[in-house]
Design a protein around this motif. Sequence first.
Motif, PDB file in Angstrom:
ATOM      1  N   PRO B  54      35.192  85.509  14.093  1.00 46.41           N
ATOM      2  CA  PRO B  54      34.323  84.606  14.553  1.00 46.41           C
ATOM      3  C   PRO B  54      32.885  85.481  14.581  1.00 46.41           C
ATOM      4  O   PRO B  54      32.740  86.698  14.993  1.00 46.41           O
ATOM      5  CB  PRO B  54      34.697  84.511  15.945  1.00 46.41           C
ATOM      6  N   ILE B  55      31.824  84.940  14.217  1.00 43.89           N
ATOM      7  CA  ILE B  55      30.437  85.522  14.005  1.00 43.89           C
ATOM      8  C   ILE B  55      29.360  85.014  15.057  1.00 43.89           C
ATOM      9  O   ILE B  55      28.721  85.813  15.614  1.00 43.89           O
ATOM     10  CB  ILE B  55      29.787  85.321  12.784  1.00 43.89           C
ATOM     11  N   ASP B  56      29.384  83.752  15.433  1.00 45.36           N
ATOM     12  CA  ASP B  56      28.374  83.137  16.217  1.00 45.36           C
ATOM     13  C   ASP B  56      29.165  81.861  16.827  1.00 45.36           C
ATOM     14  O   ASP B  56      29.255  81.131  16.158  1.00 45.36           O
ATOM     15  CB  ASP B  56      27.145  82.801  15.603  1.00 45.36           C
ATOM     16  N   ASP B  57      29.145  81.985  18.315  1.00 45.70           N
ATOM     17  CA  ASP B  57      29.829  80.833  18.893  1.00 45.70           C
ATOM     18  C   ASP B  57      28.656  80.331  19.956  1.00 45.70           C
ATOM     19  O   ASP B  57      29.251  79.726  20.837  1.00 45.70           O
ATOM     20  CB  ASP B  57      31.190  80.930  19.510  1.00 45.70           C
ATOM     21  N   SER B  58      27.516  80.647  19.750  1.00 44.95           N
ATOM     22  CA  SER B  58      26.518  80.164  20.680  1.00 44.95           C
ATOM     23  C   SER B  58      26.343  78.784  21.046  1.00 44.95           C
ATOM     24  O   SER B  58      25.969  78.374  22.047  1.00 44.95           O
ATOM     25  CB  SER B  58      25.140  80.896  20.280  1.00 44.95           C
ATOM     26  N   GLY B  59      26.796  78.190  20.210  1.00 38.03           N
ATOM     27  CA  GLY B  59      26.698  76.563  20.521  1.00 38.03           C
ATOM     28  C   GLY B  59      27.894  75.962  21.175  1.00 38.03           C
ATOM     29  O   GLY B  59      28.137  74.721  21.299  1.00 38.03           O
ATOM     30  N   MET B  60      28.955  76.657  21.370  1.00 37.43           N
ATOM     31  CA  MET B  60      30.072  76.211  21.809  1.00 37.43           C
ATOM     32  C   MET B  60      30.092  75.996  23.195  1.00 37.43           C
ATOM     33  O   MET B  60      29.780  76.805  23.937  1.00 37.43           O
ATOM     34  CB  MET B  60      31.309  77.064  21.533  1.00 37.43           C
ATOM     35  N   PRO B  61      30.414  74.909  23.767  1.00 35.85           N
ATOM     36  CA  PRO B  61      30.515  74.696  25.339  1.00 35.85           C
ATOM     37  C   PRO B  61      31.516  75.725  25.884  1.00 35.85           C
ATOM     38  O   PRO B  61      32.661  75.865  25.148  1.00 35.85           O
ATOM     39  CB  PRO B  61      31.167  73.218  25.395  1.00 35.85           C
ATOM     40  N   LYS B  62      31.187  76.129  26.838  1.00 40.94           N
ATOM     41  CA  LYS B  62      32.013  77.442  27.257  1.00 40.94           C
ATOM     42  C   LYS B  62      33.395  76.968  27.845  1.00 40.94           C
ATOM     43  O   LYS B  62      34.415  77.901  27.908  1.00 40.94           O
ATOM     44  CB  LYS B  62      31.207  78.247  28.468  1.00 40.94           C
ATOM     45  N   GLU B  63      33.477  75.824  28.305  1.00 45.49           N
ATOM     46  CA  GLU B  63      34.615  75.528  28.777  1.00 45.49           C
ATOM     47  C   GLU B  63      35.080  74.140  27.841  1.00 45.49           C
ATOM     48  O   GLU B  63      34.586  73.652  27.216  1.00 45.49           O
ATOM     49  CB  GLU B  63      34.424  74.896  30.272  1.00 45.49           C
ATOM     50  N   ARG B  64      36.308  74.085  27.681  1.00 43.19           N
ATOM     51  CA  ARG B  64      37.513  73.320  27.015  1.00 43.19           C
ATOM     52  C   ARG B  64      37.389  73.385  25.414  1.00 43.19           C
ATOM     53  O   ARG B  64      38.247  72.633  24.776  1.00 43.19           O
ATOM     54  CB  ARG B  64      37.063  72.033  27.433  1.00 43.19           C
ATOM     55  N   PHE B  65      36.301  74.121  24.884  1.00 46.04           N
ATOM     56  CA  PHE B  65      36.045  74.028  23.216  1.00 46.04           C
ATOM     57  C   PHE B  65      36.785  75.492  23.121  1.00 46.04           C
ATOM     58  O   PHE B  65      36.192  76.284  23.696  1.00 46.04           O
ATOM     59  CB  PHE B  65      34.712  73.728  23.205  1.00 46.04           C
ATOM     60  N   SER B  66      37.377  75.652  21.852  1.00 46.49           N
ATOM     61  CA  SER B  66      37.844  76.889  21.135  1.00 46.49           C
ATOM     62  C   SER B  66      38.028  76.453  19.881  1.00 46.49           C
ATOM     63  O   SER B  66      38.226  75.226  19.427  1.00 46.49           O
ATOM     64  CB  SER B  66      38.996  77.419  21.953  1.00 46.49           C
ATOM     65  N   ALA B  67      37.750  77.681  19.133  1.00 47.03           N
ATOM     66  CA  ALA B  67      37.900  77.529  17.434  1.00 47.03           C
ATOM     67  C   ALA B  67      38.455  78.518  17.041  1.00 47.03           C
ATOM     68  O   ALA B  67      38.506  79.795  17.611  1.00 47.03           O
ATOM     69  CB  ALA B  67      36.454  77.340  16.693  1.00 47.03           C
ATOM     70  N   GLN B  68      39.189  78.683  15.992  1.00 43.42           N
ATOM     71  CA  GLN B  68      40.085  79.621  15.429  1.00 43.42           C
ATOM     72  C   GLN B  68      40.250  79.380  13.774  1.00 43.42           C
ATOM     73  O   GLN B  68      39.921  78.255  13.245  1.00 43.42           O
ATOM     74  CB  GLN B  68      41.739  79.494  15.962  1.00 43.42           C
ATOM     75  N   MET B  69      40.358  80.715  13.390  1.00 45.03           N
ATOM     76  CA  MET B  69      40.537  80.547  11.777  1.00 45.03           C
ATOM     77  C   MET B  69      41.712  81.414  11.612  1.00 45.03           C
ATOM     78  O   MET B  69      41.377  82.744  11.150  1.00 45.03           O
ATOM     79  CB  MET B  69      39.305  80.980  10.923  1.00 45.03           C
ATOM     80  N   PRO B  70      42.817  80.937  11.593  1.00 38.57           N
ATOM     81  CA  PRO B  70      43.955  82.049  11.386  1.00 38.57           C
ATOM     82  C   PRO B  70      44.138  82.634  10.031  1.00 38.57           C
ATOM     83  O   PRO B  70      44.721  83.610   9.861  1.00 38.57           O
ATOM     84  CB  PRO B  70      45.363  81.257  11.778  1.00 38.57           C
TER      85      PRO B  70
END
Lengths: 112, 113
Positions: B54-70
């Motif tokens: 993860p490089i930049d998650d500045s646009g992600m809503p802080k609650e309820r949203f998550s992203a992964q790249m396994p």
Amino acid sequence: SQWGEENLQALSIQEGEDVTMNCSYKTYTTVVQWYRQKSGKGPAQLILIRSNEREKRSGRLRATLDTSSQSSSLSITGTLATDTAVYFCATDRRNSNNRIFFGDGTQLVVKP
Amino acid sequence: NAGVIQTPRHKVTGKGQEATLWCEPISGHSAVFWYRQTIVQGLEFLTYFRNQAPIDDSGMPKERFSAQMPNQSHSTLKIQSTQPQDSAVYLCASSSGGAREQYFGPGTRLTVL
């Protein structure tokens, strides 16, 4: 024209006309990319112009870049109804981890 | 080359349910981006991975949203307890790195009832 903070702009023209869309960006950029998004699809890059270039052409498309005024334009000559789409400009910024920043877009409708 | 693949293309959830969106980037691309698009807000950046990190998650809503790249062949965007305001088209893009051309998938249209 589009800008980071402005609402989506809209243009409606007749097929065969020429059109120019403008984009202003806020900070230093090394490249300006223009994308087109047709209904139901993701955006697709049309043209990329680097900060050391003033003009770039691709078929009916012409992009310009003026780094002194921090603006770019995309012109389409002899528009077709199939050019109907939203057009975005995208720029990079210093210290942005190589991320690009999209403008709000210009909705272009070309009537047959 | 099949381009960026996103599944499902459409997803309908009830309020409070979880939604998981999948993205398969173009083989060999090192960067993966997630965006959300609505009529009102336009194209919003959410998050960005490079070489799976993860490089930049500045646009992600802080609650309820998550992203992964396994792994390098897929990324997921998970939205917990979905709300009607999460309804949007979620776009995934990949690139070969740097501020280069991004190749977008067709998007997943999420509708939260």
